[in-house]
Each structure stands twice: as structure tokens, then as C-alpha cells.
Write a protein that holds these residues in place. Structure first.
Motif, PDB file in Angstrom:
ATOM      1  N   CYS A 161       0.815  -1.227   0.000  1.00 45.07           N
ATOM      2  CA  CYS A 161       0.000   0.000   0.000  1.00 45.07           C
ATOM      3  C   CYS A 161       0.842   1.268   0.000  1.00 45.07           C
ATOM      4  CB  CYS A 161      -0.977  -0.013   1.170  1.00 45.07           C
ATOM      5  SG  CYS A 161      -0.152   0.145   2.759  1.00 45.07           S
TER       6      CYS A 161
ATOM      7  N   GLY B 154       3.362   1.535  -2.142  1.00 42.86           N
ATOM      8  CA  GLY B 154       3.845   1.633  -3.525  1.00 42.86           C
ATOM      9  C   GLY B 154       2.891   2.482  -4.366  1.00 42.86           C
TER      10      GLY B 154
ATOM     11  N   ARG C  78       5.508  -3.116   4.472  1.00 39.29           N
ATOM     12  CA  ARG C  78       6.568  -3.481   5.414  1.00 39.29           C
ATOM     13  C   ARG C  78       6.703  -2.377   6.473  1.00 39.29           C
ATOM     14  NH1 ARG C  78      11.315  -6.110   1.730  1.00 39.29           N
ATOM     15  NH2 ARG C  78      10.972  -4.391   0.277  1.00 39.29           N
TER      16      ARG C  78
ATOM     17  N   ARG D 240       7.402   2.134   6.520  1.00 38.10           N
ATOM     18  CA  ARG D 240       7.098   2.791   5.237  1.00 38.10           C
ATOM     19  C   ARG D 240       6.158   3.984   5.461  1.00 38.10           C
ATOM     20  NH1 ARG D 240      10.785  -0.463   4.775  1.00 38.10           N
ATOM     21  NH2 ARG D 240      11.101  -1.746   2.908  1.00 38.10           N
TER      22      ARG D 240
ATOM     23  N   ALA E 212       1.934  -5.884  -3.828  1.00 39.44           N
ATOM     24  CA  ALA E 212       3.358  -5.824  -3.497  1.00 39.44           C
ATOM     25  C   ALA E 212       4.129  -6.691  -4.479  1.00 39.44           C
ATOM     26  CB  ALA E 212       3.585  -6.307  -2.071  1.00 39.44           C
TER      27      ALA E 212
ATOM     28  N   THR F  66       9.596  -4.820  -8.991  1.00 38.98           N
ATOM     29  CA  THR F  66       9.375  -4.369 -10.374  1.00 38.98           C
ATOM     30  C   THR F  66      10.712  -3.981 -11.011  1.00 38.98           C
ATOM     31  OG1 THR F  66       9.035  -2.126  -9.599  1.00 38.98           O
ATOM     32  CG2 THR F  66       7.070  -3.462  -9.831  1.00 38.98           C
TER      33      THR F  66
ATOM     34  N   PHE G 235       6.831 -15.138  -1.967  1.00 38.70           N
ATOM     35  CA  PHE G 235       6.023 -14.303  -1.069  1.00 38.70           C
ATOM     36  C   PHE G 235       4.538 -14.354  -1.472  1.00 38.70           C
ATOM     37  CE2 PHE G 235       4.793  -9.691  -0.004  1.00 38.70           C
ATOM     38  CZ  PHE G 235       4.444  -9.996   1.295  1.00 38.70           C
TER      39      PHE G 235
ATOM     40  N   VAL H  13      -1.929  -9.103  -8.750  1.00 36.30           N
ATOM     41  CA  VAL H  13      -1.587  -8.092  -9.762  1.00 36.30           C
ATOM     42  C   VAL H  13      -0.312  -8.551 -10.464  1.00 36.30           C
ATOM     43  CG1 VAL H  13      -1.117  -5.671 -10.227  1.00 36.30           C
ATOM     44  CG2 VAL H  13      -2.691  -6.301  -8.378  1.00 36.30           C
TER      45      VAL H  13
ATOM     46  N   SER I 293       1.264  -8.818 -14.625  1.00 38.22           N
ATOM     47  CA  SER I 293       1.645  -7.788 -15.603  1.00 38.22           C
ATOM     48  C   SER I 293       1.582  -8.414 -16.995  1.00 38.22           C
ATOM     49  CB  SER I 293       3.076  -7.332 -15.311  1.00 38.22           C
ATOM     50  OG  SER I 293       3.605  -6.639 -16.419  1.00 38.22           O
TER      51      SER I 293
ATOM     52  N   TYR J 139      11.712 -10.140 -14.421  1.00 37.48           N
ATOM     53  CA  TYR J 139      10.434  -9.623 -13.906  1.00 37.48           C
ATOM     54  C   TYR J 139       9.266 -10.413 -14.517  1.00 37.48           C
ATOM     55  CZ  TYR J 139       6.526  -6.336 -13.388  1.00 37.48           C
ATOM     56  OH  TYR J 139       5.304  -5.763 -13.125  1.00 37.48           O
TER      57      TYR J 139
ATOM     58  N   LYS K  62       6.678 -13.160 -12.766  1.00 40.07           N
ATOM     59  CA  LYS K  62       5.227 -12.940 -12.771  1.00 40.07           C
ATOM     60  C   LYS K  62       4.522 -14.167 -13.357  1.00 40.07           C
ATOM     61  CE  LYS K  62       4.488  -8.790 -11.085  1.00 40.07           C
ATOM     62  NZ  LYS K  62       3.713  -8.646  -9.854  1.00 40.07           N
TER      63      LYS K  62
ATOM     64  N   PRO L 154      -2.066  -5.957 -15.828  1.00 44.86           N
ATOM     65  CA  PRO L 154      -2.146  -4.589 -16.347  1.00 44.86           C
ATOM     66  C   PRO L 154      -1.013  -4.271 -17.308  1.00 44.86           C
ATOM     67  CG  PRO L 154      -1.380  -4.571 -14.070  1.00 44.86           C
ATOM     68  CD  PRO L 154      -1.655  -6.008 -14.423  1.00 44.86           C
TER      69      PRO L 154
ATOM     70  N   LEU M 153       1.081  -0.704 -18.662  1.00 38.50           N
ATOM     71  CA  LEU M 153       1.746   0.331 -17.872  1.00 38.50           C
ATOM     72  C   LEU M 153       0.679   1.219 -17.222  1.00 38.50           C
ATOM     73  CD1 LEU M 153       4.664   1.341 -17.356  1.00 38.50           C
ATOM     74  CD2 LEU M 153       4.243   2.999 -19.174  1.00 38.50           C
TER      75      LEU M 153
END
Ligand SMILES: NC(=O)c1ccc[n+]([C@@H]2O[C@H](COP(=O)([O-])OP(=O)(O)OC[C@H]3O[C@@H](n4cnc5c(N)ncnc54)[C@H](OP(=O)(O)O)[C@@H]3O)[C@@H](O)[C@H]2O)c1
Length: 435
Positions: A14, A16, A38, A41, A73, A76, A92, A111, A113, A142, A146, A169, A171
Motif C-alpha cells: 500500500c 507503492g 513493510r 514505510r 506488493a 518491479t 512471497f 496483480v 503484468s 520480472y 510474474k 495490467p 503500464l
């Protein structure tokens, strides 16, 4: 426009960019939201907006029956080794999903990509659908992480009672409010025809809320906006709106690579993290990607439509409106033609489809079923419809509009026109061309 439910929306990452924006947007829609990140933050914006924020060690105590967890989270970018990407994006995510399932959550929205399909261009295929096989090359840690996470989560969630929704998603851009418009210097461009599949954050938030309600154990959806501009068109739009100080310069592959290596060397000399081996290959692939993406699966399953258009989204980012004469895409418009009897001449088509700009007719269809089928496999910028195609033109346009915002009807009778003018089809700009 989205449905609301009584369950809570738990957003990880949250602090990010995307996690924070989702917390704020969902909260503003009156949905109960809680954020996780974490320790240490910065969550002051969220807390002052009334969003409760927690750390992951409180997860099991907070998440409960029926909640929807949106797992934002993630690691990226291109920096970091494979094991770092694997640890964050795969391990994770899997651990968290198991914990979430054991707490009785109703859905886990992962989420992912579009990077999960890889950025290599496929010969003979311009549009990617969800179940295309990924083509992931050297350095695409990356995207690989994913894709692996998607697979591992699907194996685990497919048999349990918690639903898994994988959202891919493009960009994400757009503001959740309060940001000052920024002006950027134009970056060098490797391939002006590179496609940029964007998704406005508000359109993405709609997709999150709608897809979490979908029945069935596992669903995967691409989430990109209607317009998937090429880079030169996007840069011209940003320049016209004052977001870029000038128009970017095209550079050769050699120069682009040399500049990338020079930046990596400077980072190394300064003791900063440097890209892993093979990253340059991935970066070059990323800057030369030309694939488009379909969103028909999401639209058909949930009724989603990207309500914020490219121009409206960038006007919002720039804090000003485009001059009426300002911007027109130069890339050929990808047009579908729906006709039954008489086919229009190409010149007439070009006129109605893009005010005289270049047009590429990528499909012709004679039935609404054929239109839908075409839209499942390819991306269209515009459909031109000859009004004699269906007895019930409005119903036909509604069905067709699932895949395309811009629908231009020609050869309408005055009676048809009057009927259509009074009707609003959400997410569709209905136009009338002359015959
Ligand atoms: N933004 C986009 O255009 C876009 C497009 C496609 C997909 N996505 C996906 O959307 C998600 C959010 O992206 P973003 O743009 O918001 O990225 P971001 O601003 O970099 O935020 C990443 C978030 O993930 C957290 N995170 C990173 N490593 C972690 C770890 N080891 N353990 C726990 N948390 C960790 C970060 O927390 P810390 O601050 O503690 O590191 C931060 O909250 C990512 O999963 C990304 O793959 C984003």
C-alpha cells in the motif's frame, strides 16, 4: 459504476504507487479498505485519508472471512538477480495466498503484468490473448517471475474455495488525485513505432472491483486501455499537453545500448545496484515491443470498459485540456468493417474512420458473431458499421461495443439516427459518418 460488496478490500504494497492509488480510489468509492506494507514505510497520505494501514506481521489477525485481498506488493523493474525476483514475486505471493485462503478470504487478486507474456515480438501475430504461450527471453526476470507466480497460484487455488483472479495490467498511469503536473525532458527513442499499452489507474481500479466478483476458481485477464498508442503518438500527445519539453529524438540501437551501459558503469562506480547479466537484451526488447493486447475476456466476464480515454487521462495528468486542433494519432487506425450488402470504397472508409488519416482494415465481418470473434483475437481502434447490417442496429452495436470505444455508423436513415442519438452506450463514442 462498479459493484460494491460488504467484504473488505485488503491491499498489499500500500505504500507503492499502485497500492496507494488503489487504496485511495476504492476508499473514495465507499468501499471498506485496509492497506499492508513493510514496517517503517510512509503511509501518511493513506492514514489521513482514513485508510487503516498495517504491517505484514498483523496479516493473520486482520484478514478474515469473505475479504478480498489485492496483492500489489511486488518487485518491479530490471534491477536485481533472478533469486530476488523469485523470492518476492513468487515465494512471497504463494505464502501470502495460502495464509489468505486459511483465513477464509473470498478472493485473491494477483496483480501480475502483461510482462508475464514476454516482450518479444511474435512474427505473424500482432495481438496477444491471455492464453498465448509466453515468450520470455534472457534478462526478463520480472516477466518470468510474474508468469511463474501465476502458474504456482493457479495450481494452489484451483482446488480450494478461494477464487484466484490474475490481472495483467499494462503500464499503469494516472493520478489518484493531488499530484502536481510534471514536465519531463524527452527520453531518447529506440523505436517510435513501439506500442505502449497503458491503463489508466481508475480503469484498473474498476477492473479490480469487477473481476473480484467473477465466479469460478481461476481467471486471468489482460487489463489495458482501449487505445494502445505507438510511442511517437503518445509523445506528441504529451508534448502537446506540455508534459514533455520537446519531441524525443530517435537513436540507433548501438547508441541506445551504449548509453545504457554508460549509466550502468556510473552506478557501479557510485556503489549503487547494477543490472544483472542479460538485462540489456531485455531492455532492448522492451523498447522495441509492438504487441497489442485484447481485453475481451475481461469485458465479457465482468462488463468492464475503460471509461477514461487516452486523451482524457493525459489531460487530467497535465491539468489542462488539449487544443481542438492539437493531436491526432499518426499511426494507421486499425479498423474493422461490418457490412452486409454494399461495401464502401476504401477512400470513403478512411474518411469516416479517421478524418482522412491512414487506415488499415484488419477485419471484415458480416454478422455480429463474426465481429465478436474478431474482437476476441485482435485489437481494433475503430469499427465502421454500415447501417443496413442488422434489423436491430442498437442491439448489434451494444454487442460490438464490448471490444471497441469508437464506433462509426454510415448509411443511417434519419429514423435510425434519431433513435441512436438519444441512446448512451457506456464507454462508446458513437459517430455518424456520411455516406
Ligand atoms: N505500475 C505499473 O505500471 C505496473 C504495471 C504492471 C504491473 N504492475 C504490478 O503492480 C504492482 C505494484 O507496482 P508499483 O508500480 O506500485 O510498484 P512500486 O511503486 O515499486 O511498489 C512496489 C510495492 O511492493 C513492495 N515490495 C517490494 N518488494 C517487497 C518485498 N520483498 N516484500 C514485501 N513488499 C515488497 C514495495 O514495498 P517496499 O517499499 O517496502 O519495498 C511496494 O509497496 C507490482 O506487483 C507490479 O508488478 C505495475
Amino acid at each position: 459504476m462498479v459493484s460494491s460488496a460488504n467484504h473488505r478490500w485488503i491491499i498489499t504494497g500500500c505504500n507503492g504507487n499502485l497500492g496507494k492509488a488503489l487504496c485511495l480510489l476504492l476508499g473514495r468509492r465507499g468501499l471498506p479498505v485496509a492497506g499492508f506494507c513493510r514496517p517503517g514505510r510512509d503511509v501518511t497520505t493513506l492514514v489521513s485519508a482514513g485508510v487503516p494501514c498495517h504491517t505484514y506481521d498483523e496479516f493473520a489477525g486482520v484478514v478474515g472471512d469473505g475479504d478480498v485481498v489485492v496483492h500489489c506488493a511486488g518487485r518491479t523493474g530490471t534491477q536485481g538477480s533472478w533469486s530476488e525476483f523469485e523470492k518476492t514475486n513468487v515465494d512471497f505471493s504463494v505464502e501470502l495466498s495460502q495464509l489468505v485462503a486459511s483465513r477464509g478470504a473470498s478472493a485473491f487478486v494477483y496483480v501480475s503484468s502483461i510482462a508475464a507474456l514476454g516482450y518479444a515480438n511474435r512474427s505473424g501475430q500482432d495481438t496477444l490473448v491471455e492464453d498465448d504461450l509466453p515468450v520470455l527471453g534472457r534478462g526478463e526476470s520480472y516477466g518470468k517471475s510474474k508468469h511463474l507466480a501465476e502458474r504456482r497460484l493457479a495450481e494452489l487455488c484451483g482446488s480450494g474455495s478461494m477464487r484466484l483472479v490474475v490481472l495483467r495490467p499494462g503500464l499503469v498511469y494516472g493520478s489518484s488525485g493531488g499530484d502536481e503536473p510534471r514536465v519531463e525532458r524527452p527520453p531518447p527513442v529506440l523505436d517510435p513505432r513501439q506500442r505502449v499499452p497503458l491503463v489508466h489507474v481508475s480503469n484498473f481500479a474498476d477492473a479490480v472491483v469487477l473481476s473480484a466478483e467473477v465466479a469460478g476458481p481461476v481467471a486471468t485477464y489482460n487489463v489495458v486501455d482501449e487505445e494502445q498508442p505507438c510511442l511517437s503518438d503518445l509523445n506528441r500527445l504529451k508534448h502537446e499537453l506540455g508534459r514533455l519539453t520537446g519531441l524525443p529524438r530517435k537513436v540507433s540501437r548501438g547508441r541506445f545500448a551504449a548509453a545504457y551501459c554508460a549509466r550502468a558503469l556510473v552506478k557501479k562506480l557510485l556503489g549503487r545496484p547494477t543490472p544483472a547479466r542479460g538485462t540489456l537484451d531485455a531492455v532492448l526488447r522492451f523498447h522495441g515491443r509492438r504487441s497489442l493486447y485484447t481485453t475481451m475476456a475481461l469485458r465479457e466476464a465482468t462488463g468492464w470498459r475503460p471509461l477514461v480515454s487516452l486523451v482524457a487521462g493525459w489531460e487530467q495528468m497535465a491539468g489542462c485540456a488539449l487544443r481542438p486542433s492539437g493531436w491526432k494519432p499518426a499511426a494507421p487506425r486499425r479498423v474493422g468493417l461490418w457490412w452486409s450488402g454494399e461495401r464502401l470504397a476504401d477512400a470513403a472508409l478512411a474518411r469516416v474512420a479517421s478524418n482522412g488519416g491512414p487506415v488499415e482494415i484488419i477485419a471484415e465481418a458480416r454478422t455480429s458473431e463474426a465481429v465478436l470473434e474478431a474482437q476476441r483475437r485482435r485489437h481494433f481502434d475503430c469499427w465502421v458499421v454500415l447501417a443496413d447490417v442488422a434489423d436491430d442496429l442498437l442491439r448489434a452495436i451494444r454487442a460490438m461495443a464490448w471490444g471497441c470505444r469508437d464506433v462509426c455508423i454510415v448509411h443511417t436513415t434519419e429514423q435510425q439516427k434519431a433513435g441512436l442519438l438519444g441512446t448512451k452506450i457506456p464507454g462508446v463514442a458513437l459517430r455518424f459518418g456520411d455516406s
